[in-house]
Design an enzyme around this catalytic site. Structure first.
Site, PDB file in Angstrom:
ATOM      1  N   ASN A  67      74.605 121.520  26.942  1.00 37.61           N
ATOM      2  CA  ASN A  67      73.761 120.345  27.200  1.00 37.61           C
ATOM      3  C   ASN A  67      72.777 120.608  28.327  1.00 37.61           C
ATOM      4  O   ASN A  67      71.633 120.133  28.291  1.00 37.61           O
ATOM      5  CB  ASN A  67      74.642 119.136  27.542  1.00 37.61           C
ATOM      6  CG  ASN A  67      75.407 118.607  26.344  1.00 37.61           C
ATOM      7  OD1 ASN A  67      74.986 118.807  25.203  1.00 37.61           O
ATOM      8  ND2 ASN A  67      76.523 117.947  26.598  1.00 37.61           N
ATOM      9  N   GLU A  88      48.200 119.339  23.582  1.00 35.77           N
ATOM     10  CA  GLU A  88      47.648 120.684  23.656  1.00 35.77           C
ATOM     11  C   GLU A  88      48.598 121.708  23.052  1.00 35.77           C
ATOM     12  O   GLU A  88      48.166 122.674  22.425  1.00 35.77           O
ATOM     13  CB  GLU A  88      47.347 121.055  25.109  1.00 35.77           C
ATOM     14  CG  GLU A  88      46.168 120.333  25.716  1.00 35.77           C
ATOM     15  CD  GLU A  88      45.905 120.785  27.141  1.00 35.77           C
ATOM     16  OE1 GLU A  88      45.206 121.802  27.324  1.00 35.77           O
ATOM     17  OE2 GLU A  88      46.407 120.136  28.069  1.00 35.77           O
TER      18      GLU A  88
END
Length: 228
Positions: free
Chosen positions: A7, A33
């Site tokens: 995690n 972008e």
């Protein structure tokens, strides 16, 4: 503990990806972008990710010094730090983004990009397909980090494995009844829909494989200049 570490790796990747939205930087790159630079064709939108150092526990070298910029760039392109089981250097890169955080001079980033260009295979129509981003705020407990996002043809290997495992079940009709329960209620045929999805995946794999072996057109590598 092992799930906590997994995690943490996922959280590390996501916080690096969104750092430009939360902190200032001289060369911040937003998510629009990334999409614009890394997705050359609409269907080829699946990205590999790697982070270096992989966790703050590995943020320092054996001698206790901070992980060097060169070491981070080398590690970001190594198969062991990919968040998918692939070998990226074995296939063609269509585009690549390198998003740095912390104290990393832009000159060091550019030097490493130039070095990487010599060791990886880029699509011949996009030899300079590297996007650089830099956020001045480092991750917690680290002085610097690097996130690599790559659109690489090696992902076809993973999709091919998915396709093979799917057909082992599908040709026996296994598990299809779970989908019939929901698709049947909306007037759809589960087998037909799943078969169409499998065919869509097969053509996607073929597209990646075609680009992986695509050679530049003859004469494109070196332009002949006539004598005057």
């Amino acid at each position: 503990k092992s799930f906590d570490e997994m995690n943490n790796v996922a959280a590390h990747m996501l916080t690096d990806l969104t750092s430009s939205m939360r902190f200032e930087g001289s060369l911040n790159v937003d998510l629009n972008e990334v999409t614009m630079n890394l997705v050359p064709f609409p269907r080829l939108k699946f990205l590999l990710s790697s982070v270096s150092p992989i966790s703050h526990a590995f943020a320092r070298g054996k001698d206790g010094s901070s992980f060097s910029v060169d070491a981070m760039f080398a590690e970001a392109f190594h198969r062991d730090t990919q968040l998918m089981s692939v070998e990226p250097r074995s296939s063609t890169y269509l585009a690549c983004a390198l998003l740095a955080r912390g104290d990393i001079p832009i000159s060091d980033m550019q030097r490493n990009v130039n070095k990487i260009k010599k060791s990886v295979r880029m699509a011949h129509w996009n030899p300079d397909g590297f996007k650089i981003g830099q956020c001045s705020t480092p991750p917690a407990h680290q002085t610097r980090s690097l996130l690599c996002l790559a659109n690489s043809c090696c992902i076809a290997q993973t999709f091919s494995a998915f396709h093979h495992r799917f057909h082992k079940l599908f040709r026996r009709g296994a598990m299809v009844h779970h989908y019939d329960q929901y698709m049947g209620a909306s007037g759809k045929d589960a087998k037909e829909e799943l078969g169409a999805a499998a065919e869509n995946l097969r053509t996607l794999i073929e597209e990646y494989r075609r680009l992986d072996v695509l050679e530049p057109p003859s004469g494109a590598a070196q332009r002949m200049i006539p004598a005057v």
